[in-house]
Design a protein around this motif. Structure first.
Motif, PDB file in Angstrom:
ATOM      1  N   HIS A   1     -36.486  40.252 -21.550  1.00 44.87           N
ATOM      2  CA  HIS A   1     -37.489  39.775 -20.590  1.00 44.87           C
ATOM      3  C   HIS A   1     -38.879  39.589 -21.193  1.00 44.87           C
ATOM      4  N   PHE A   2     -39.111  40.126 -22.377  1.00 46.21           N
ATOM      5  CA  PHE A   2     -40.431  40.049 -23.010  1.00 46.21           C
ATOM      6  C   PHE A   2     -40.258  39.705 -24.482  1.00 46.21           C
ATOM      7  N   GLU A   3     -41.215  38.946 -24.999  1.00 45.09           N
ATOM      8  CA  GLU A   3     -41.173  38.508 -26.402  1.00 45.09           C
ATOM      9  C   GLU A   3     -41.075  39.697 -27.360  1.00 45.09           C
ATOM     10  N   ASP A   4     -41.880  40.709 -27.121  1.00 42.83           N
ATOM     11  CA  ASP A   4     -41.843  41.939 -27.904  1.00 42.83           C
ATOM     12  C   ASP A   4     -42.518  43.042 -27.082  1.00 42.83           C
ATOM     13  N   PHE A   5     -42.636  44.227 -27.651  1.00 46.84           N
ATOM     14  CA  PHE A   5     -43.162  45.349 -26.872  1.00 46.84           C
ATOM     15  C   PHE A   5     -44.639  45.168 -26.521  1.00 46.84           C
ATOM     16  N   ASP A   6     -45.415  44.582 -27.418  1.00 45.49           N
ATOM     17  CA  ASP A   6     -46.825  44.351 -27.095  1.00 45.49           C
ATOM     18  C   ASP A   6     -46.983  43.313 -25.991  1.00 45.49           C
ATOM     19  N   ALA A   7     -46.097  42.325 -25.935  1.00 46.78           N
ATOM     20  CA  ALA A   7     -46.117  41.363 -24.825  1.00 46.78           C
ATOM     21  C   ALA A   7     -45.806  42.092 -23.516  1.00 46.78           C
ATOM     22  N   PHE A   8     -44.842  43.000 -23.564  1.00 47.28           N
ATOM     23  CA  PHE A   8     -44.527  43.813 -22.382  1.00 47.28           C
ATOM     24  C   PHE A   8     -45.748  44.616 -21.955  1.00 47.28           C
ATOM     25  N   LEU A   9     -46.394  45.288 -22.908  1.00 44.33           N
ATOM     26  CA  LEU A   9     -47.554  46.123 -22.575  1.00 44.33           C
ATOM     27  C   LEU A   9     -48.701  45.290 -22.011  1.00 44.33           C
ATOM     28  N   ALA A  10     -48.924  44.105 -22.570  1.00 39.99           N
ATOM     29  CA  ALA A  10     -49.995  43.243 -22.058  1.00 39.99           C
ATOM     30  C   ALA A  10     -49.722  42.864 -20.609  1.00 39.99           C
ATOM     31  N   GLU A  11     -48.492  42.498 -20.302  1.00 42.91           N
ATOM     32  CA  GLU A  11     -48.158  42.146 -18.919  1.00 42.91           C
ATOM     33  C   GLU A  11     -48.226  43.368 -18.007  1.00 42.91           C
ATOM     34  N   PHE A  12     -47.856  44.523 -18.526  1.00 39.83           N
ATOM     35  CA  PHE A  12     -47.961  45.764 -17.753  1.00 39.83           C
ATOM     36  C   PHE A  12     -49.421  46.039 -17.381  1.00 39.83           C
ATOM     37  N   VAL A  13     -50.316  45.944 -18.356  1.00 42.86           N
ATOM     38  CA  VAL A  13     -51.739  46.190 -18.105  1.00 42.86           C
ATOM     39  C   VAL A  13     -52.272  45.192 -17.077  1.00 42.86           C
ATOM     40  N   LEU A  14     -51.962  43.918 -17.264  1.00 38.06           N
ATOM     41  CA  LEU A  14     -52.462  42.903 -16.338  1.00 38.06           C
ATOM     42  C   LEU A  14     -51.864  43.074 -14.936  1.00 38.06           C
ATOM     43  N   ASP A  15     -50.617  43.518 -14.855  1.00 39.22           N
ATOM     44  CA  ASP A  15     -50.009  43.803 -13.558  1.00 39.22           C
ATOM     45  C   ASP A  15     -50.763  44.923 -12.847  1.00 39.22           C
ATOM     46  N   ARG A  16     -51.111  45.962 -13.590  1.00 38.77           N
ATOM     47  CA  ARG A  16     -51.823  47.089 -12.984  1.00 38.77           C
ATOM     48  C   ARG A  16     -53.239  46.683 -12.589  1.00 38.77           C
ATOM     49  N   VAL A  17     -53.837  45.746 -13.301  1.00 33.75           N
ATOM     50  CA  VAL A  17     -55.149  45.233 -12.924  1.00 33.75           C
ATOM     51  C   VAL A  17     -55.052  44.481 -11.600  1.00 33.75           C
ATOM     52  N   THR A  18     -54.023  43.651 -11.434  1.00 32.24           N
ATOM     53  CA  THR A  18     -53.894  42.896 -10.193  1.00 32.24           C
ATOM     54  C   THR A  18     -53.631  43.813  -8.999  1.00 32.24           C
ATOM     55  N   ARG A  19     -53.084  44.968  -9.236  1.00 29.40           N
ATOM     56  CA  ARG A  19     -52.865  45.922  -8.144  1.00 29.40           C
ATOM     57  C   ARG A  19     -54.180  46.472  -7.600  1.00 29.40           C
ATOM     58  N   MET A  20     -55.243  46.267  -8.329  1.00 31.03           N
ATOM     59  CA  MET A  20     -56.547  46.729  -7.872  1.00 31.03           C
ATOM     60  C   MET A  20     -57.102  45.827  -6.764  1.00 31.03           C
ATOM     61  N   ASP A  21     -56.461  44.691  -6.525  1.00 34.25           N
ATOM     62  CA  ASP A  21     -56.949  43.772  -5.491  1.00 34.25           C
ATOM     63  C   ASP A  21     -57.015  44.440  -4.120  1.00 34.25           C
ATOM     64  N   ALA A  22     -56.015  45.257  -3.805  1.00 30.28           N
ATOM     65  CA  ALA A  22     -56.006  45.942  -2.503  1.00 30.28           C
ATOM     66  C   ALA A  22     -57.172  46.922  -2.416  1.00 30.28           C
ATOM     67  N   GLN A  23     -57.451  47.627  -3.521  1.00 33.71           N
ATOM     68  CA  GLN A  23     -58.593  48.549  -3.550  1.00 33.71           C
ATOM     69  C   GLN A  23     -59.895  47.783  -3.367  1.00 33.71           C
ATOM     70  N   ALA A  24     -59.990  46.628  -4.013  1.00 32.41           N
ATOM     71  CA  ALA A  24     -61.203  45.825  -3.913  1.00 32.41           C
ATOM     72  C   ALA A  24     -61.423  45.378  -2.476  1.00 32.41           C
ATOM     73  N   ALA A  25     -60.359  44.918  -1.824  1.00 34.42           N
ATOM     74  CA  ALA A  25     -60.481  44.459  -0.438  1.00 34.42           C
ATOM     75  C   ALA A  25     -60.888  45.605   0.478  1.00 34.42           C
ATOM     76  N   ALA A  26     -60.284  46.772   0.288  1.00 32.24           N
ATOM     77  CA  ALA A  26     -60.610  47.928   1.133  1.00 32.24           C
ATOM     78  C   ALA A  26     -62.061  48.350   0.935  1.00 32.24           C
ATOM     79  N   LEU A  27     -62.539  48.315  -0.306  1.00 31.77           N
ATOM     80  CA  LEU A  27     -63.922  48.707  -0.562  1.00 31.77           C
ATOM     81  C   LEU A  27     -64.886  47.685   0.042  1.00 31.77           C
ATOM     82  N   ARG A  28     -64.606  46.403  -0.122  1.00 38.28           N
ATOM     83  CA  ARG A  28     -65.470  45.374   0.486  1.00 38.28           C
ATOM     84  C   ARG A  28     -65.500  45.531   2.009  1.00 38.28           C
ATOM     85  N   ASP A  29     -64.346  45.839   2.603  1.00 40.50           N
ATOM     86  CA  ASP A  29     -64.276  46.032   4.055  1.00 40.50           C
ATOM     87  C   ASP A  29     -65.068  47.253   4.513  1.00 40.50           C
TER      88      ASP A  29
END
Length: 197
Positions: free
Chosen positions: A49-77
């Motif tokens: 599913h991933f080119e190599d382990f660093d590609a996996f880690l990069a997508e993992f980090v970016l996935d966890r960043v996008t999960r912050m969207d809910a926190q951002a919305a709650a804080l703005r609210d």
């Protein structure tokens, strides 16, 4: 490991396993074998599913960043409700009690991961940069409501809050900071930009 068994939501299963390994054992223990063992699948699954382990880690980090969207919305609210200090202290505590604080040493620890992240994220450490953006958006909303001074440089205040609170939470193996310590740090940083109204 069993083979020939379909795994649903493979990427999410692998990302969740990586998060558990990272939180439990730290960045040096985060290997493809540790992730697949934690996920209960064959090592080849990750590499299909991933080119190599660093590609996996990069997508993992970016996935966890996008999960912050809910926190951002709650804080703005939360803008205009409660107190600015309490809203910030709660948001920063939630942020740094998440995987965010563990991602920072992971990114620092792995040169190839940093290089991959630079393709999509040209500056800073993604999770901390995104956190500063969400805090800045909240402070802007509070400034628009008159609870922060009109001349407040919200991006600088946000970055200072992230840095100061990261220092409080940086030792992921120690006791988390007391809520009063987080609140005191927030007060120290924002006291000069709070209005009296």
């Amino acid at each position: 490991m069993p083979t020939g068994v379909a795994i649903r939501d493979v990427r999410e299963q692998l990302f969740d396993a990586a998060e558990r390994v990272l939180l439990r054992d730290g960045p040096s223990a985060l290997t493809s074998r540790a992730v697949t063992t934690e996920a209960g699948c064959a090592k080849g699954v990750l590499h299909r599913h991933f080119e190599d382990f660093d590609a996996f880690l990069a997508e993992f980090v970016l996935d966890r960043v996008t999960r912050m969207d809910a926190q951002a919305a709650a804080l703005r609210d939360a803008a205009g409700t409660g107190t600015v200090v309490d809203n910030l202290a709660a948001a920063l505590t939630a942020l740094f009690n998440s995987v965010a604080v563990a991602i920072v040493p992971l990114v620092i620890f792995r040169d190839a991961l940093r290089a991959r992240l630079r393709r999509d994220w040209p500056a800073g450490i993604p999770v901390l940069t995104e956190a500063a953006i969400l805090i800045g958006a909240y402070l802007t909303a509070e400034r628009d409501l008159g609870r922060i001074t009109a001349d407040a440089e919200v991006d600088g205040v946000a970055a200072t809050l992230i840095g100061a609170c990261h220092l409080l939470f940086a030792d992921r193996t120690g006791t988390p900071p007391d809520p009063a310590d987080v609140r005191r740090t927030v007060v120290t940083v924002v006291s000069g930009v709070l209005t009296r109204s």
